[in-house]
Design a protein around this motif. Structure first.
Motif, mmCIF file in Angstrom:
data_model
loop_
_atom_site.group_PDB
_atom_site.id
_atom_site.type_symbol
_atom_site.label_atom_id
_atom_site.label_comp_id
_atom_site.label_asym_id
_atom_site.label_seq_id
_atom_site.Cartn_x
_atom_site.Cartn_y
_atom_site.Cartn_z
ATOM 1 N N GLU A 55 0.823 -1.219 0.000
ATOM 2 C CA GLU A 55 0.000 0.000 0.000
ATOM 3 C C GLU A 55 0.852 1.261 0.000
ATOM 4 O OE1 GLU A 55 -3.056 0.101 -0.614
ATOM 5 O OE2 GLU A 55 -3.536 -2.024 -0.328
ATOM 6 N N ASN A 59 1.196 3.960 -3.064
ATOM 7 C CA ASN A 59 0.955 5.400 -2.873
ATOM 8 C C ASN A 59 2.157 6.228 -3.306
ATOM 9 O OD1 ASN A 59 -1.594 4.932 -1.924
ATOM 10 N ND2 ASN A 59 -1.097 5.255 0.233
ATOM 11 N N HIS A 63 0.575 8.696 -5.943
ATOM 12 C CA HIS A 63 0.356 10.038 -5.374
ATOM 13 C C HIS A 63 1.654 10.771 -5.051
ATOM 14 C CE1 HIS A 63 -3.533 8.225 -4.917
ATOM 15 N NE2 HIS A 63 -3.130 7.407 -3.984
ATOM 16 N N GLY A 109 -6.320 2.095 1.182
ATOM 17 C CA GLY A 109 -4.941 1.741 1.491
ATOM 18 C C GLY A 109 -4.516 2.155 2.886
HETATM 19 MG MG LIG Z 1 -3.380 3.872 -1.940
#
Ligand SMILES: [Mg+2]
Ligand SMILES: Nc1ncnc2c1ncn2[C@@H]1O[C@H](COP(=O)(O)OP(=O)(O)O)[C@@H](O)[C@H]1O
Length: 144
Positions: A55, A59, A63, A109
């Protein structure tokens, strides 16, 4: 002050390309490193660590990605029975959003991480940030 600096008994630090393939590599590396530290591949500690890494790495590469910059994963094994996972990315201008709407899109997540970890958080760095999570290993050394 009564603070004591606890140093990890073992540590892995690895820079990894900020791509989906890199995120998968982070998970696999975690599996291998934990096996090398004596945690069974199908055991609870390895499974939780792999999910958290998956997770946080996902990310970091979606992101938290900054073009051309790798992310860094660190695994730190502490003698009092803690495994600390750190995933650092280069992106400092975006904050984490902890989404609690179960009907909402995405946002699972960090909920999963918060359920698996006994503590987690974000630390800002000069460039970017570190998202960290700690799990118990059930393995305290020195009778602690
Ligand atoms: Mg995520
Ligand atoms: N490393 C990161 N860098 C920047 N923003 C992040 C990072 N990790 C998470 N976020 C933000 O927090 C939100 C929640 O993350 P998460 O729970 O993993 O959900 P999802 O990845 O499915 O959107 C993301 O949508 C994103 O806005």
């Amino acid at each position: 002050m009564n603070a004591e600096i606890i140093t990890p008994t073992a540590e892995l630090a690895q820079r990894i390309a900020a791509t989906p393939r890199g995120a998968r590599a982070a998970r696999h590396l975690t599996l291998r490193q934990l096996a090398a530290w004596g945690f069974a591949e199908d055991g609870e500690v390895s499974a939780a660590a792999q999910q958290i890494v998956a997770e946080l790495a996902a990310n970091a590469v979606t992101h938290g990605r900054v073009s051309g910059r790798a992310f860094e994963m660190r695994l730190l094994l502490f003698p009092e029975g803690t495994l600390r996972i750190e995933v650092s990315d280069a992106r400092g201008d975006r904050k984490l959003r902890y989404v609690t709407d179960p009907e909402g899109e995405g946002g699972r997540g960090l909920i999963l991480v918060s359920l698996l970890a006994r503590a987690w958080g974000v630390t800002e760095r000069t460039v970017g940030k570190t998202v960290w999570a700690e799990i118990g290993t059930g393995r305290a050394v020195n009778g602690a």
